[in-house]
Design a protein around this motif. Structure first.
Motif, PDB file in Angstrom:
ATOM      1  N   ASP A  82       0.820  -1.211   0.000  1.00 11.22           N
ATOM      2  CA  ASP A  82       0.000   0.000   0.000  1.00 11.22           C
ATOM      3  C   ASP A  82       0.857   1.265   0.000  1.00 11.22           C
ATOM      4  OD1 ASP A  82      -2.722  -1.333   2.047  1.00 11.22           O
ATOM      5  OD2 ASP A  82      -2.239  -1.600  -0.065  1.00 11.22           O
ATOM      6  N   LEU A  83       1.943   1.270   0.752  1.00 11.25           N
ATOM      7  CA  LEU A  83       2.811   2.444   0.765  1.00 11.25           C
ATOM      8  C   LEU A  83       3.504   2.631  -0.584  1.00 11.25           C
ATOM      9  CD1 LEU A  83       4.252   2.195   4.372  1.00 11.25           C
ATOM     10  CD2 LEU A  83       2.769   4.007   3.472  1.00 11.25           C
ATOM     11  N   CYS A  84       3.902   1.544  -1.222  1.00 10.82           N
ATOM     12  CA  CYS A  84       4.503   1.656  -2.563  1.00 10.82           C
ATOM     13  C   CYS A  84       3.483   2.196  -3.561  1.00 10.82           C
ATOM     14  CB  CYS A  84       5.064   0.310  -3.022  1.00 10.82           C
ATOM     15  SG  CYS A  84       6.567  -0.177  -2.146  1.00 10.82           S
ATOM     16  N   GLU A  85       2.244   1.766  -3.444  1.00  9.47           N
ATOM     17  CA  GLU A  85       1.173   2.293  -4.294  1.00  9.47           C
ATOM     18  C   GLU A  85       0.981   3.783  -4.054  1.00  9.47           C
ATOM     19  OE1 GLU A  85      -1.614   2.235  -7.235  1.00  9.47           O
ATOM     20  OE2 GLU A  85      -0.490   0.468  -6.618  1.00  9.47           O
ATOM     21  N   ASN A  86       1.030   4.191  -2.781  1.00 11.56           N
ATOM     22  CA  ASN A  86       0.904   5.607  -2.450  1.00 11.56           C
ATOM     23  C   ASN A  86       2.051   6.421  -3.048  1.00 11.56           C
ATOM     24  OD1 ASN A  86      -1.395   5.043  -0.979  1.00 11.56           O
ATOM     25  ND2 ASN A  86      -0.342   4.986   0.971  1.00 11.56           N
ATOM     26  N   LEU A  87       3.266   5.877  -2.949  1.00 14.33           N
ATOM     27  CA  LEU A  87       4.418   6.557  -3.553  1.00 14.33           C
ATOM     28  C   LEU A  87       4.204   6.756  -5.053  1.00 14.33           C
ATOM     29  CD1 LEU A  87       7.323   4.684  -1.739  1.00 14.33           C
ATOM     30  CD2 LEU A  87       6.913   7.141  -1.646  1.00 14.33           C
ATOM     31  N   ALA A  88       3.749   5.710  -5.716  1.00 13.92           N
ATOM     32  CA  ALA A  88       3.519   5.796  -7.166  1.00 13.92           C
ATOM     33  C   ALA A  88       2.438   6.820  -7.488  1.00 13.92           C
ATOM     34  CB  ALA A  88       3.150   4.420  -7.723  1.00 13.92           C
ATOM     35  N   ALA A  89       1.371   6.847  -6.700  1.00 14.60           N
ATOM     36  CA  ALA A  89       0.282   7.796  -6.946  1.00 14.60           C
ATOM     37  C   ALA A  89       0.763   9.241  -6.803  1.00 14.60           C
ATOM     38  CB  ALA A  89      -0.875   7.525  -5.987  1.00 14.60           C
ATOM     39  N   ARG A 119       2.979  19.922  -2.801  1.00 17.60           N
ATOM     40  CA  ARG A 119       2.348  19.037  -1.799  1.00 17.60           C
ATOM     41  C   ARG A 119       2.562  17.573  -2.172  1.00 17.60           C
ATOM     42  NH1 ARG A 119       2.877  20.369   2.361  1.00 17.60           N
ATOM     43  NH2 ARG A 119       1.362  18.871   3.090  1.00 17.60           N
ATOM     44  N   GLU A 120       2.477  17.250  -3.457  1.00 14.53           N
ATOM     45  CA  GLU A 120       2.701  15.862  -3.887  1.00 14.53           C
ATOM     46  C   GLU A 120       4.129  15.428  -3.552  1.00 14.53           C
ATOM     47  OE1 GLU A 120       0.080  14.375  -4.462  1.00 14.53           O
ATOM     48  OE2 GLU A 120      -1.241  15.893  -5.303  1.00 14.53           O
ATOM     49  N   VAL A 121       5.079  16.326  -3.719  1.00 14.22           N
ATOM     50  CA  VAL A 121       6.473  16.013  -3.388  1.00 14.22           C
ATOM     51  C   VAL A 121       6.593  15.726  -1.896  1.00 14.22           C
ATOM     52  CG1 VAL A 121       8.817  16.965  -3.289  1.00 14.22           C
ATOM     53  CG2 VAL A 121       7.433  17.273  -5.360  1.00 14.22           C
ATOM     54  N   VAL A 122       5.952  16.550  -1.066  1.00 13.68           N
ATOM     55  CA  VAL A 122       5.991  16.334   0.385  1.00 13.68           C
ATOM     56  C   VAL A 122       5.337  15.002   0.743  1.00 13.68           C
ATOM     57  CG1 VAL A 122       5.129  17.179   2.607  1.00 13.68           C
ATOM     58  CG2 VAL A 122       6.136  18.774   0.965  1.00 13.68           C
ATOM     59  N   HIS A 123       4.202  14.703   0.138  1.00 11.72           N
ATOM     60  CA  HIS A 123       3.525  13.430   0.425  1.00 11.72           C
ATOM     61  C   HIS A 123       4.421  12.248   0.047  1.00 11.72           C
ATOM     62  CE1 HIS A 123      -0.644  15.527  -0.007  1.00 11.72           C
ATOM     63  NE2 HIS A 123      -0.002  15.888   1.085  1.00 11.72           N
ATOM     64  N   PHE A 124       5.077  12.347  -1.100  1.00  9.95           N
ATOM     65  CA  PHE A 124       5.988  11.283  -1.520  1.00  9.95           C
ATOM     66  C   PHE A 124       7.067  11.074  -0.464  1.00  9.95           C
ATOM     67  CE2 PHE A 124       9.796   9.768  -3.687  1.00  9.95           C
ATOM     68  CZ  PHE A 124       9.303   8.665  -4.369  1.00  9.95           C
ATOM     69  N   GLN A 125       7.612  12.160   0.039  1.00 14.19           N
ATOM     70  CA  GLN A 125       8.650  12.057   1.069  1.00 14.19           C
ATOM     71  C   GLN A 125       8.100  11.419   2.337  1.00 14.19           C
ATOM     72  OE1 GLN A 125       9.629  16.207   1.145  1.00 14.19           O
ATOM     73  NE2 GLN A 125      11.313  15.977  -0.328  1.00 14.19           N
ATOM     74  N   ARG A 126       6.907  11.797   2.753  1.00  8.00           N
ATOM     75  CA  ARG A 126       6.318  11.224   3.972  1.00  8.00           C
ATOM     76  C   ARG A 126       6.042   9.727   3.809  1.00  8.00           C
ATOM     77  NH1 ARG A 126       7.308  15.999   4.913  1.00  8.00           N
ATOM     78  NH2 ARG A 126       9.282  14.944   5.103  1.00  8.00           N
ATOM     79  N   PHE A 127       5.544   9.312   2.657  1.00  6.75           N
ATOM     80  CA  PHE A 127       5.308   7.882   2.449  1.00  6.75           C
ATOM     81  C   PHE A 127       6.630   7.115   2.440  1.00  6.75           C
ATOM     82  CE2 PHE A 127       1.099   9.117   0.489  1.00  6.75           C
ATOM     83  CZ  PHE A 127       0.343   8.557   1.508  1.00  6.75           C
TER      84      PHE A 127
END
Length: 152
Positions: A82-89, A119-127
């Motif tokens: 799920d986290l890898c999917e989130n990173l991809a999204a 924001r997408e960049v920040v989310h990628f970093q958090r995931f």
């Protein structure tokens, strides 16, 4: 929700709320850009087929015209998957915003899109950080051998 997420100080609810906010911002941009189109502009542009189906209402769909569907969200119940999917999204959203910026010459639109892209960049970093914390939590076990959310 995986019990692992509780230990990560990651709030799925706040992230989900922010992502819905992104959808609202993009929808607002679309509405503002299309609400005053004349009948001639609607007929002459590529907006005409959309207008026939939705008038100037905001209907979430891909640039190709494929409507948004919950089927686009992949959830396995396995934290690593799920986290890898989130990173991809997040990366796909960032790429989409990059493409919009390549096509848009509207400074007001571009400001909002740049904000959303950041924001997408920040989310990628958090995931990414969440995956690292998950690995630490699993005591360096080979997390690819089993599903940690259902197997001990």
């Amino acid at each position: 929700m995986s019990s692992y997420l509780i230990h990560w100080n990651i709030s799925d609810a706040s992230l989900g709320t922010e992502e819905l906010g992104h959808l609202e911002m993009v929808g607002t941009i679309v509405h503002q850009l299309t609400r005053n189109l004349t009948e001639e502009q609607q007929q002459e542009s590529s907006f005409a087929p959309y207008f026939v189906d939705h008038t100037a209402g905001v209907y979430p769909q891909a640039a190709s015209g494929a409507p948004w569907s919950a089927a686009t969200m992949q959830v396995m119940g396995d934290p690593i998957s799920d986290l890898c999917e989130n990173l991809a999204a997040e990366q796909k959203a960032r790429s989409t915003y990059d493409n919009i910026l390549r096509l848009s010459d509207d400074p007001d639109v571009n400001d909002v899109i740049r904000f959303l892209r950041a924001r997408e960049v920040v989310h990628f970093q958090r995931f990414g950080e969440a995956i690292e914390k998950l690995r630490e939590h699993l005591d360096r076990r080979n997390v690819y051998l089993y599903n940690p959310s259902i197997e001990a």
